[in-house]
Write a protein that holds these residues in place. Sequence first.
Motif, PDB file in Angstrom:
ATOM      1  N   ARG A 571       0.876  -1.193   0.020  1.00 43.55           N
ATOM      2  CA  ARG A 571       0.016   0.158   0.043  1.00 43.55           C
ATOM      3  C   ARG A 571       0.902   1.271   0.066  1.00 43.55           C
ATOM      4  O   ARG A 571       2.135   1.171   0.432  1.00 43.55           O
ATOM      5  N   THR A 573      -0.082   5.825   0.848  1.00 44.93           N
ATOM      6  CA  THR A 573      -0.995   6.375   1.863  1.00 44.93           C
ATOM      7  C   THR A 573      -2.175   6.402   1.568  1.00 44.93           C
ATOM      8  O   THR A 573      -3.013   6.735   2.558  1.00 44.93           O
ATOM      9  N   LYS A 574      -2.957   5.972   0.423  1.00 41.37           N
ATOM     10  CA  LYS A 574      -4.298   6.135  -0.109  1.00 41.37           C
ATOM     11  C   LYS A 574      -4.608   4.697  -0.538  1.00 41.37           C
ATOM     12  O   LYS A 574      -5.843   4.256  -0.476  1.00 41.37           O
ATOM     13  N   TYR A 575      -3.921   3.967  -1.419  1.00 43.44           N
ATOM     14  CA  TYR A 575      -4.313   2.759  -2.107  1.00 43.44           C
ATOM     15  C   TYR A 575      -3.735   1.601  -1.525  1.00 43.44           C
ATOM     16  O   TYR A 575      -2.449   1.390  -1.229  1.00 43.44           O
ATOM     17  N   GLU A 602      -9.062   1.601  -2.222  1.00 43.83           N
ATOM     18  CA  GLU A 602      -8.853   2.710  -1.321  1.00 43.83           C
ATOM     19  C   GLU A 602      -9.279   2.581  -0.036  1.00 43.83           C
ATOM     20  O   GLU A 602     -10.182   2.429   0.553  1.00 43.83           O
ATOM     21  N   ASN A 604      -8.277   3.741   4.346  1.00 46.56           N
ATOM     22  CA  ASN A 604      -8.037   5.096   5.415  1.00 46.56           C
ATOM     23  C   ASN A 604      -8.195   4.211   6.787  1.00 46.56           C
ATOM     24  O   ASN A 604      -8.598   3.088   7.044  1.00 46.56           O
TER      25      ASN A 604
END
Length: 718
Positions: A571, A573-575, A602, A604
Amino acid sequence: MLSCSGSGGGSSSSSSSGAPNILYVIMDDVGIDQMESFGYGGDTPPSMPNITAIARKGVRFRNTWSMPECSNGRASFFAGRYPFRTNIYQAIGGNDLANSQLTPYDVTVPKLLKNANYESAMFGKFHLAGPDNNQAGYNTPAQLGWDYFYGWIGGLPGSLDSTAGGIAASGTYKCGFVPSSVATSGACYYANSSCKAMSQTSLAQDAAGLQCLDSGGIFVPNQSCGTPPANLNFNEQNAYYVSPLLIIENGQEAVQVPLTDSRARGYRTRIEADAAIKWINGKKDSAKPWMATVSFSSAHTPWQQPPKKLIPVGNVAGADLLDCTNSNDGRVIQNQMTEGLDSEFGRIMIETGLATRGADGSLVYDPKASNTVIVIVGDNGTLGNAVKLPFNAQEAKGTAYQTGVWDPLIVAGPMVAAPDREVDHMVNMVDLFQFFGELAGLDAHALVPRTIDSVGLLPYLTKPDQSSLRTINFTQGGYNIQANGGRNAPCVFSASSCSQVPISKSVCQDNGGVWWGSGYTDPTVIPNSGVGYTSCYAVNQAKYIAGGNSMTAPAPNAQVKINPEKSTAIRNTKYKLIQNYTQTFAPGTTAPNSLVSYELYEINQAAPVPKLDDPSLAISIPYAGEALAAYNDLYAKLQSLLISEPYCPGDGNNDGVVNAEDLSNWQKIYSIATSSNIWSSVYNFMVSGVWNGITSTTDEQTIKQNLGNTCPKTYSIY
């Protein structure tokens, strides 16, 4: 060296070197989904006031990945290397070769810290190497650098003893003890033939049967002490209350404590805490810094009630009447076990002088009052049956999905600037290896003669505005190396999914599964003369034939979902990109169909509802725009990372060159056994894609044929 000096006293006083002491606490199968202090825990989070008190005085790393299972998760932080470098892809079982265990040539955390004069001890679960298929046998903790070990080398608690010590037929007592519904009093016999009357006089007390079991005895209900019954069995393991303890001290030969010994009998989490307290308090006058690893067995299956005094008062009523084989009751018991772990952690803090109790009984912790750093982690994600919403119970421990690898990490100590804060930057458990070196003033990358995958953690503690030190995160699970390409046998869960993660029949059954391997006993298994099945593919093949050559046959011959056999993720930071490898059955084939699939998400860390990698939320193909760019970048980095540790035949000690030292090492191993019983070792090399599990003259020839070869340079990606 980094100095973290403070005004501590007692066992937590500073060493003469100024290097901090380290208390490292590992929770087993406690993923971030369980942690209310991280903003999760669902509707019924376990109560963990003591760990929460430390979290509020330290840093909570909210974006930490481990590996999908016990052994590869532990190897990652104790060796600082990803699974494809150690060949430890899943929990180590009795059939896994030394090629899939930490080896004498690995630089582990205790070996690294010896460069700064540390003493190291571990209490509880080991599960990094041995005793099977390893020339060190039960001495692997010492071989890997620990000065003192008090715990369980294989790691997993035994199965529940439903005979409760031989007093009843198998299957009678689902939790391994006589519940209060059967008897509130009776005779408690001990292995030395002594006896004590046991009774339960209030609901606040444990059932008399559990009181007896916790004290090391076998309970005979509704009887008075007299001549011990002939059927008492003190040689049967019983989950968390009767375990084959191992003790190693000062490099001496391992002492295997028999099940009849009182030291091997009693609640396992308490035994782990008691041993840690005794060792830490014994270091109060030492000039050397110390690292104590308290590797709690909780809350790994089999789930079994802890003593009531370790769980919150409001949760004790009816606790002994819960059914340990029922998944709904199991979730309650798992919470109680986690709460018991928290209670014993709090006791360690109090009884070693690292904390005090407030007037209300709460833990009072001042990180600057001692020169000790507290680190608390989970080793992998939560087991599916215990997962808290909104996390996905179907994509949990054993997979590379978030619920399987996203774990709590808490660090507290005198160097922490602006405590009670969160760090959302990507962290990997391999980073702890470098962090422990940082605490001791050591450069791990300079001291370890092979590629490690760690980046620093200390800057996040000392600088609240520290930017991310990682651009990617990585996790991986799969099969360990067994002789001649062997694999764990299949285990079917809820008649709908099949996994080869469980290492044995007992582990399969302890996790609610049906064993389809050799020795199967469940009537739902399609019989094959007792041989058993070797793969989930073979299970579906058998179901297809038994169902009249139909892929859509109704139960019990319906096809089962085959869980990924290898699961890897990367990964930014987003995906997040997940690569799954699965072998499936198709009619008319005589061999599995090998499928490699990719899923892009995606994700978080939002609390209490994070954006997770639920398969229903996978980004649709074809990718476009930012998603396409993320896929291309992550795919390229994943493939690059997976080929970054080329196999080097003949280099058994992994020092990058095949030389006379390898020949000498091979000879030492070869000479300790006869030609018909040579130990499995890292000097057994792969031939035609498999290891035969025997260190032989064939392996000597491999070394000689490659003498002088320099291994391809390895690298890591952060």
